[in-house]
Motif scaffolding. Structure first.
Motif: not given
Length: 150
Positions: A13-36
């Motif tokens: 779950g460690n890498t997943e947790e970081m992936a979620e943070a990265i996706a959150e940042g991309a969404k904050e910047a206004g992008a459409s984000v898919v996390l898989k």
């Protein structure tokens, strides 16, 4: 709208947790984000996105994890020129090669023509709040550069 894909392999779950943070940042910047998760994705999906952020934990002596290998092998058929990309992952400093999977992923993205637009993000075990903020920053950076170019 700029589209960003965050693909990852995580066991604890460690890498997943970081992936979620990265996706959150991309969404904050206004992008459409898919996390898989990598085992739920095909490498061909990378073609459908402007920004690609790929991560995996490092297994053993710097290797990619088993559940990431099929996805990684499929990547060999791609041409990623014009794509903005970054790599991330977790590791253990007790091994001689720390976060070797991250280096392998970044090298593959470069080999396929992607432009690496953020320094790779490596962390040990579960990401700290400061490291998660680095992840959000990576997501914002990739998304921001993709949005400029779209």
């Amino acid at each position: 709208m700029a589209k960003v894909l965050v693909i990852y392999a995580s066991m604890t779950g460690n890498t997943e947790e970081m992936a979620e943070a990265i996706a959150e940042g991309a969404k904050e910047a206004g992008a459409s984000v898919v996390l898989k998760e990598a085992f739920d994705a095909t490498a061909n999906e990378l073609n459908d996105y402007d920004g690609i952020i790929v991560g995996a934990y490092t297994w053993g002596d710097g290797e990619l994890p088993d559940e990431f290998l099929d996805f990684y092998e499929e990547m060999n058929t791609l041409e990623l020129s014009g794509k903005k990309a970054a790599a991330f992952g977790s590791g253990d400093t007790s091994y001689p090669i720390y976060c070797g999977a991250v280096d392998t992923i970044e090298a593959k993205l470069k080999e396929l023509g992607a432009e690496i637009v953020s320094e790779s993000l490596k962390f040990e075990y579960d990401p700290s709040e400061a490291e998660k903020e680095q992840g959000r920053s990576m997501g914002r950076r990739v998304a921001g550069l993709v949005m400029i170019n779209s």
